[in-house]
Design an enzyme around this catalytic site. Structure first.
Site: not given
Ligand code: BES
Ligand code: ZN
Ligand code: MN
Length: 500
Positions: A275, A349
């Site tokens: 990130k 996920r």
């Protein structure tokens, strides 16, 4: 500041106003006419009328107006919290107003307060009492454990005057919920260096012990034996090993279990798909889903709800490192499906794929997962509404309704065929991320998790990527970790218990 809340029953004790402390009045527009029923001391009554007259829209929900009065030698504050008008005057409006008022008590450094509301003179209005108590508790929350000298270290003793039926029980329920949400907020606010998967597991074990919940903790070796390749892949870049934590609350005999499954990324750096540096620190909140399911099962146990719950916390730290997974890797999830890891930052996920499979394998009859899954949910719904992706519209509707009652907003998003298609892979069964041209990132994220839930099981996914933390306190929601979703899950558990 932890509020010290107690009750004063008007029938037994009269309105024992004493000669100290703030007067905190909860008023909606229609309540104004009933003010005389509170039998306030004359000077207080006069000041209240003057304050109402001097304030524009004093009944606006969450508006707090204050004036001060010299009573003998004591300075007493009169604080009016607006609770709306007409149809707006729901318990959640009072809860919001109470949150705002709690912060005023704090800034005014009040050590004592007496809470008054005409609506609480009606014996049937117990939900309003609960809402006010809950709002006061939650609005007062702050995270100061690492401050050697806390600035607002005042404890306010609050007495609520009520004639409500079952007031004691309502206060107890408010405290249970307030404490559960505060625990969740504390966990969310803990920085990544203090709280890794193992620390979260230790904490969960302790919560289980205190509430007679069964607790199972799977470490790396146990996860390997089970074949949880997706969760393990996310955790492999960190020196801190992943954990799958499962707690059970048995409140309804041999009735089927409902599983609450939470994303527990104790820090999300993005992994090798790193990130950007700006605001990366906010990703300490990436275990908010796991914290919420822990808070919910704790509250359900303390409230002795007639429901069976399984809480699964899927925990890992997502770090780059020599052992980290790479973009392009293909991993095998516990159910046998293969996943191409297109982007290591779509890690939530992956950990949830194995966790929902685990919940199903444990015999859960329905599954609700909750996760700070995407930034895309902010694009879709903003920062105050959680997203629901579900194959079971009935379950989605009951979550939305539970949220409405609890004061948390949710909105169900569609699951169109093109997005179901978009997560299918070429070299592997599934892709963990679609190209940016596809769009609907919140939906594809949810659909990916849904691919690991057996078809016959009702399932809903809650995306709290926008709501788990906030920059500014508002209503009963504090700054930093909000605990969003916890109250909805508790309310859902209550609904399930009452349906039995
Ligand atoms: N934890 C983040 C989601 C997130 C990001 C929540 C920012 C709140 C604010 C999640 O793991 C993530 O990084 N998601 C990616 C998915 C993408 C790579 C497909 C995202 O939303 O950008
Ligand atoms: Zn994440
Ligand atoms: Mn991520």
């Amino acid at each position: 500041m932890l509020n010290n809340l107690s009750l004063c029953n008007t029938e037994k004790e009269g309105a024992a106003y004493g000669d100290k402390g703030a007067f905190l009045l909860f008023l909606c527009k229609e309540c104004e006419a009933a003010l005389p029923k509170l039998a306030l001391p004359e000077e207080v009554s006069k000041a209240t009328t003057a304050l109402l007259a001097a304030t524009a829209d004093p009944f606006e929900i969450g508006k707090v107006s204050v004036c001060s009065l010299l009573c003998g030698s004591n300075l007493r504050h009169i604080i009016i919290a607006g609770c709306g008008s007409g149809r707006e005057c729901k318990p959640t409006a009072f809860k919001q107003a109470a949150g705002e008022a709690a912060r005023v008590l704090k800034t005014k450094k009040c050590e004592e307060a007496i809470v008054l509301a005409p609506i609480l003179l009606n014996p049937k209005r117990t939900p309003y009492l609960e809402a006010i108590a809950e709002g006061l508790y939650l609005g007062a929350y702050d995270f100061t454990i690492y401050k050697r000298k806390a600035e607002n270290a005042v404890t306010c003793k609050i007495k609520i005057v009520s004639a409500c039926e079952g007031a004691e029980l309502a206060l107890k329920r408010a405290l249970v919920k307030g404490q559960a949400v505060s625990m969740v907020r504390d966990l969310v606010n803990e920085p990544g260096n203090k709280l890794g998967p193992e620390e979260l597991a230790d904490f969960a074990r302790q919560v289980a012990g205190e509430n007679s919940l069964s607790c199972e903790i799977l470490d790396r070796k146990a996860l390997k034996e089970l074949g949880c390749g997706a969760l393990l892949a996310v955790g492999q870049g960190s020196v801190r090993e992943p954990r799958l934590i499962a707690l059970r609350y048995n409140g309804a005999g041999d009735a089927p279990y409902t599983a609450f499954v939470g994303k527990g990324i104790t820090f999300d750096s993005g992994g090798l798909s790193l990130k950007p540096a700006a605001n990366m620190g906010e990703m300490k909140d990436d275990m908010s889903g796991a914290a919420a399911v822990l808070g919910a099962i704790k509250a359900a146990a303390e409230l002795h709800l007639a429901v069976n719950l399984l809480a699964v916390l899927s925990c890992a730290e997502n770090m780059p490192g020599g052992g980290a997974q790479r973009p392009g890797d293909i991993v095998t999830a516990a159910d046998g499906q293969t996943i191409e890891v297109v982007n290591t930052d779509a890690e939530g996920r992956l950990v949830l794929a194995d966790a929902v499979w685990y919940a199903a394998k444990q015999g859960a009859a329905r599954i609700v997962d909750i996760a700070t899954l995407t930034g895309a949910v902010i694009t879709a719904l903003g920062k105050e509404t959680g997203g629901i992706i579900a194959f079971d519209d009935g379950l989605a509707a009951s979550i939305k309704e539970a949220g409405r009652l609890a004061g948390e907003l949710w909105w169900q998003l569609p699951t169109p065929p093109d997005l179901r298609e978009a997560i299918k892979g070429e070299e592997a069964d599934l892709l963990n991320s679609t190209g940016s041209t596809v769009g609907g990132g919140c939906i594809t994220g949810g659909l990916f998790i849904g691919s690991f839930v057996p078809e016959e099981l009702p399932w809903a996914h809650l995306d709290i990527g926008g709501t788990a933390s906030r920059e500014k306190a508002a209503g009963f929601v504090s700054k930093g970790g909000t605990g969003f979703g916890t109250l909805t899950l508790i309310k859902l558990a209550e609904t399930l218990a009452s349906e039995k």
